[in-house]
Design an enzyme around this catalytic site. Structure first.
Site, mmCIF file in Angstrom:
data_model
loop_
_atom_site.group_PDB
_atom_site.id
_atom_site.type_symbol
_atom_site.label_atom_id
_atom_site.label_comp_id
_atom_site.label_asym_id
_atom_site.label_seq_id
_atom_site.Cartn_x
_atom_site.Cartn_y
_atom_site.Cartn_z
ATOM 1 N N CYS A 4 4.907 -20.090 -11.362
ATOM 2 C CA CYS A 4 3.999 -18.980 -11.085
ATOM 3 C C CYS A 4 4.723 -17.650 -11.096
ATOM 4 C CB CYS A 4 3.316 -19.227 -9.745
ATOM 5 S SG CYS A 4 2.588 -17.766 -9.017
ATOM 6 N N CYS A 7 5.811 -15.496 -6.096
ATOM 7 C CA CYS A 7 6.646 -15.469 -4.885
ATOM 8 C C CYS A 7 8.110 -15.506 -5.295
ATOM 9 C CB CYS A 7 6.342 -16.672 -3.994
ATOM 10 S SG CYS A 7 4.732 -16.576 -3.232
ATOM 11 N N CYS A 82 -2.608 -22.593 -2.629
ATOM 12 C CA CYS A 82 -1.387 -21.792 -2.631
ATOM 13 C C CYS A 82 -1.037 -21.456 -1.191
ATOM 14 C CB CYS A 82 -1.638 -20.522 -3.447
ATOM 15 S SG CYS A 82 -0.449 -19.225 -3.137
ATOM 16 N N GLN A 206 -6.349 -3.788 2.584
ATOM 17 C CA GLN A 206 -5.049 -4.444 2.795
ATOM 18 C C GLN A 206 -5.233 -5.957 2.741
ATOM 19 O OE1 GLN A 206 -2.124 -3.064 3.033
ATOM 20 N NE2 GLN A 206 -2.564 -0.917 3.490
ATOM 21 N N TYR A 235 -4.870 9.408 0.479
ATOM 22 C CA TYR A 235 -4.922 8.095 -0.183
ATOM 23 C C TYR A 235 -5.579 7.110 0.794
ATOM 24 C CZ TYR A 235 -1.143 10.342 -2.847
ATOM 25 O OH TYR A 235 -0.377 11.214 -3.578
ATOM 26 N N GLU A 257 -9.511 10.463 -1.194
ATOM 27 C CA GLU A 257 -9.314 9.229 -1.966
ATOM 28 C C GLU A 257 -9.900 9.398 -3.363
ATOM 29 O OE1 GLU A 257 -8.173 5.897 -1.769
ATOM 30 O OE2 GLU A 257 -9.186 5.660 -3.689
ATOM 31 N N ASP A 305 -0.579 7.313 2.351
ATOM 32 C CA ASP A 305 -0.413 5.901 1.996
ATOM 33 C C ASP A 305 -0.634 5.731 0.498
ATOM 34 O OD1 ASP A 305 -0.293 3.158 1.988
ATOM 35 O OD2 ASP A 305 -2.119 2.830 3.147
ATOM 36 N N CYS A 332 4.387 1.177 0.087
ATOM 37 C CA CYS A 332 4.533 -0.212 -0.345
ATOM 38 C C CYS A 332 5.633 -0.343 -1.380
ATOM 39 C CB CYS A 332 3.202 -0.758 -0.859
ATOM 40 S SG CYS A 332 2.479 0.253 -2.146
HETATM 41 N N1 SAH Z 1 -4.832 3.814 3.195
HETATM 42 C C1 SAH Z 1 -5.629 2.754 2.626
HETATM 43 C C2 SAH Z 1 -5.420 2.549 1.114
HETATM 44 C C3 SAH Z 1 -4.007 2.567 0.606
HETATM 45 S S1 SAH Z 1 -3.804 2.029 -1.073
HETATM 46 C C4 SAH Z 1 -5.425 1.490 3.391
HETATM 47 O O1 SAH Z 1 -4.497 1.352 4.174
HETATM 48 O O2 SAH Z 1 -6.238 0.564 3.233
HETATM 49 C C5 SAH Z 1 -3.689 3.490 -1.971
HETATM 50 C C6 SAH Z 1 -5.013 4.169 -2.250
HETATM 51 O O3 SAH Z 1 -4.716 5.363 -2.968
HETATM 52 C C7 SAH Z 1 -5.989 3.387 -3.108
HETATM 53 O O4 SAH Z 1 -7.218 3.315 -2.427
HETATM 54 C C8 SAH Z 1 -6.106 4.218 -4.402
HETATM 55 O O5 SAH Z 1 -7.424 4.202 -4.937
HETATM 56 C C9 SAH Z 1 -5.764 5.599 -3.906
HETATM 57 N N2 SAH Z 1 -5.222 6.540 -4.892
HETATM 58 C C10 SAH Z 1 -4.435 6.280 -5.965
HETATM 59 N N3 SAH Z 1 -4.077 7.415 -6.574
HETATM 60 C C11 SAH Z 1 -4.647 8.431 -5.890
HETATM 61 C C12 SAH Z 1 -4.644 9.850 -6.041
HETATM 62 N N4 SAH Z 1 -3.973 10.454 -7.019
HETATM 63 N N5 SAH Z 1 -5.329 10.590 -5.128
HETATM 64 C C13 SAH Z 1 -6.008 9.992 -4.124
HETATM 65 N N6 SAH Z 1 -6.056 8.657 -3.945
HETATM 66 C C14 SAH Z 1 -5.385 7.881 -4.811
#
Ligand code: SAH
Length: 375
Positions: A4, A7, A82, A206, A235, A257, A305, A332
């Protein structure tokens, strides 16, 4: 594990995986300060609340298979269960494979573009037990649809909603644009840190809810909210961090977002949680912050984020211009995090705490939350 490739670290015991991740964070982020010991999982199995399976007809075996694409290829590795995936989701996918045969439905063929079922996506709310099943099909035509849905619900009464998503493009993206609700409300609800969240087929959520609570709790601790702060959630996805902040002491919250579906969910989530001090807007976080900087908007705390690529240079420049007292950076990817921390450090920000959290046991992925304060 070898076939796979999802992992990368499963050859190591869990404590040694954590040591590997700690070491990597130390190498990439140690120059900014002390890296706190990574927060691992007590039971690092079946943590994924979202499971995606690709379907295909295997000519050699003479039957339909379902599973994951082998790392960087389009070869499907058959998977029935899995160790990282939710067990209910895995069972549902196996049942659907059986139903295809009973209903004489074909799997999609990537080479010819013909056939019916391309993927199945299952999402489960770990705290509510609600289950969403998305059947991604190559054509909108779904013969015996009603009967198929009935049968599936009979086999899995835990399913709370079923959707058909039509993806008729030659693309490696799983979901297409058109979506039809076949059963239930078309979304599920899950609970995190005392807030309820609506999750649709397309929006980001998440994937490890147990560790998400650990991560968000750290983020709230780093934000030091006292009830008055004006907070930006950049984000923001479906608004999870911003709404948890609104519940835990933010005076007011604005989320930004790019994905319009996620913004819709965020607005709905604010309403359903009775948050009158949270707003959400759709757009590029960098462009939004640039305009805010021009208009001399001020925030006390900014949560950011971004996806793996990290923040854009314009976002970071505008962020420094807005000069929030505290920045909580949730990342991440420690490589892009390291790059972005370098920019912030050079522009009046002090890196105070670096906390890795293991969101993705057995894989090489590393999540970190960092607290920065303005010098
Ligand atoms: N904070 C949220 C999502 C984090 S993931 C949580 O913890 O659940 C990152 C997010 O950034 C995604 O939802 C993606 O759609 C958004 N994203 C990606 N590029 C972006 C941009 N240029 N401006 C705003 N949002 C963006």
């Amino acid at each position: 594990y070898r076939k796979c490739g999802g992992c990368q670290l499963q050859n190591l015991s869990y404590p040694r995986q954590l040591a590997w991740k700690q070491d990597r964070c130390q190498k990439l982020l140690g120059k900014f300060g002390k890296v706190s010991p990574i927060l691992g999982m007590e039971t690092p199995y079946h943590y994924r609340n979202k499971v995606q399976a690709a379907f295909a007809y295997d000519k050699r075996r003479g039957r339909i298979i379902s599973g994951v694409y082998q790392s960087s290829t389009h070869k499907i590795v058959p998977v029935d269960s899995c160790q990282t995936e939710d067990e209910t989701a895995d069972r549902i996918i196996v049942s659907i494979r059986g139903l295809l045969k009973d209903f004489k439905l074909q799997a999609y063929d990537e080479d010819t573009g013909r056939g019916f079922l391309r993927h199945v996506l299952v999402k489960r709310g770990f705290s509510t037990g609600q289950v969403m099943v998305v059947l991604v099909t190559g054509t909108p035509v779904f013969t015996a649809k009603k009967h198929f849905v009935e049968k599936l619900r009979e086999l899995h009464p835990e399913i709370t909603t079923i959707l058909q998503n039509v993806n008729d493009k030659r693309t490696s993206l799983v979901l297409g644009e058109r979506e039809k609700v076949l059963y239930g409300p078309g979304y599920i609800v899950d609970e995190l840190c005392g807030c309820r969240f609506r999750i649709s087929a397309k929006s980001f959520y998440q994937i490890n809810p147990v560790q998400t609570e650990v991560l968000y709790s750290k983020a709230m601790e780093f934000a030091e909210l006292s009830g008055r702060e004006k907070v930006l959630d950049a984000y923001c996805g479906i608004g999870t961090i911003g709404l948890v902040a609104a519940k835990h002491g933010a005076g007011q919250v604005l989320g930004v977002e790019l994905n319009p579906d996620a913004v819709k969910d965020a607005i709905q989530n604010a309403r359903e949680n009775g948050m009158k001090n949270a707003w959400f807007t759709c757009g590029d976080a960098g462009a939004f912050l640039e305009e805010a900087a021009l208009e001399r908007e001020r925030w006390d705390v900014v949560f950011m984020d971004p996806p793996r690529a990290g923040a854009s240079r314009e976002f970071l420049t505008a962020l420094c211009a807005c000069a929030p007292k505290r920045v909580v950076y949730i990342s991440c990817d420690p490589e892009t995090l390291s790059r972005d921390l370098g920019v912030l450090q050079a522009n009046h920000y002090k890196i105070e705490q670096i906390q890795p959290v293991d969101m993705f046991p057995h894989t090489q992925h590393i999540e970190c939350v960092v607290r920065l304060t303005r010098k």
